[in-house]
Design an enzyme around this catalytic site. Structure first.
Site, PDB file in Angstrom:
ATOM      1  N   LYS A  28       6.850   0.512  -1.784  1.00  0.00           N
ATOM      2  CA  LYS A  28       6.074  -0.632  -2.240  1.00  0.00           C
ATOM      3  C   LYS A  28       5.934  -0.597  -3.754  1.00  0.00           C
ATOM      4  CE  LYS A  28       1.274   1.034  -1.748  1.00  0.00           C
ATOM      5  NZ  LYS A  28      -0.009   0.792  -1.027  1.00  0.00           N
ATOM      6  N   LYS A  86       5.727  -3.380   7.067  1.00  0.00           N
ATOM      7  CA  LYS A  86       4.269  -3.538   6.963  1.00  0.00           C
ATOM      8  C   LYS A  86       3.925  -4.942   6.453  1.00  0.00           C
ATOM      9  CE  LYS A  86       2.180  -0.145   4.856  1.00  0.00           C
ATOM     10  NZ  LYS A  86       1.995   0.841   3.756  1.00  0.00           N
TER      11      LYS A  86
END
Length: 236
Positions: A28, A86
């Site tokens: 991320k 996610k």
């Protein structure tokens, strides 16, 4: 036994996390929000570099809760070969439910492992947990949307976390959000499936700074010892 998820921003950091003992290597971009997405090419390269030696995950970004946008982002990320995708849930209940329903057929059709991320500092809707389980989500985790230095435990007390973990039974569970060593020692006792960390293993404890392999290794040892203590307590 709780596993260790380490968020990384590059192929280099993915390999450092691997060497430091991370169980899940999570891609991320912390400079783009709580769940900022990395370029798809970077995720693909990191997945290849890890080479199946650890579970990999990646975030789809801090997106508006539009079913079309969410589904598009999920399928783009799935094409990278990452193991777990996610999705951050930032909307109201109606918007979040619409996105869950939209993602459900993708999970079934493409055999995807998807994790819903609820935000502890945005009145997380625990009422979504049964629906997520029914939709086939692989897991659910709690994180914080506002990275202002306050930890997960500044927004939800231990009793609330216990309720979350109990309601999420049947899915993998994760706890994250500016956690430090002391937080982690207490949280492991609650037996989440994994604990997510970024800032605690970066230089200067700054989540946008470079990841430090020695900090990952130290946290991995701490988690191992905490898990052993929990196991011993269970056997006593």
């Amino acid at each position: 036994m709780s596993k260790l998820l380490i968020s990384v921003t590059s192929v280099e950091e993915a390999l450092l996390a691997l060497e430091g003992g991370a169980d899940i290597i999570d891609m991320k971009n912390p400079s783009q929000g709580a769940l900022g997405a990395l370029p798809l090419s970077v995720v693909s390269e990191a997945v290849i570099a890890v080479g199946g030696r650890r579970i990999t995950s990646a975030t789809t970004g801090d997106l508006p809760m539009s079913p079309t946008l969410i589904c598009h982002a999920v399928m783009q990320m799935a094409a990278t070969g990452v193991d777990i995708i996610k999705i951050g849930f930032f909307g109201n209940e109606q918007e979040n439910i619409a996105c869950i329903h939209a993602v459900q057929p993708l999970i079934a059709r493409h055999n995807l492992a998807v994790v819903a991320v609820l935000m502890a500092d945005l009145s997380p809707q625990f009422s979504l947990l049964p629906l997520l389980r029914e939709a086939g989500f692989w897991g659910v985790m709690l994180d914080t949307a506002n990275k202002d230095g306050r930890s997960l435990l500044a927004h939800l007390d231990m009793e609330s976390l216990a309720i979350f973990l109990r309601m999420a039974e049947g899915m993998q569970t994760g706890l994250a959000g500016s956690l430090n060593m002391e937080n982690i020692e207490n949280i492991v006792k609650m037996k989440p499936s994994y604990i997510g960390v970024r800032g605690a293993v970066c230089m200067g404890f700054d989540r946008v700074a470079k990841l430090c392999k020695d900090k990952v290794s130290a946290l991995n040892r701490l988690l191992y010892n905490c898990n052993k203590s929990v196991e011993s307590a269970d056997l006593a």
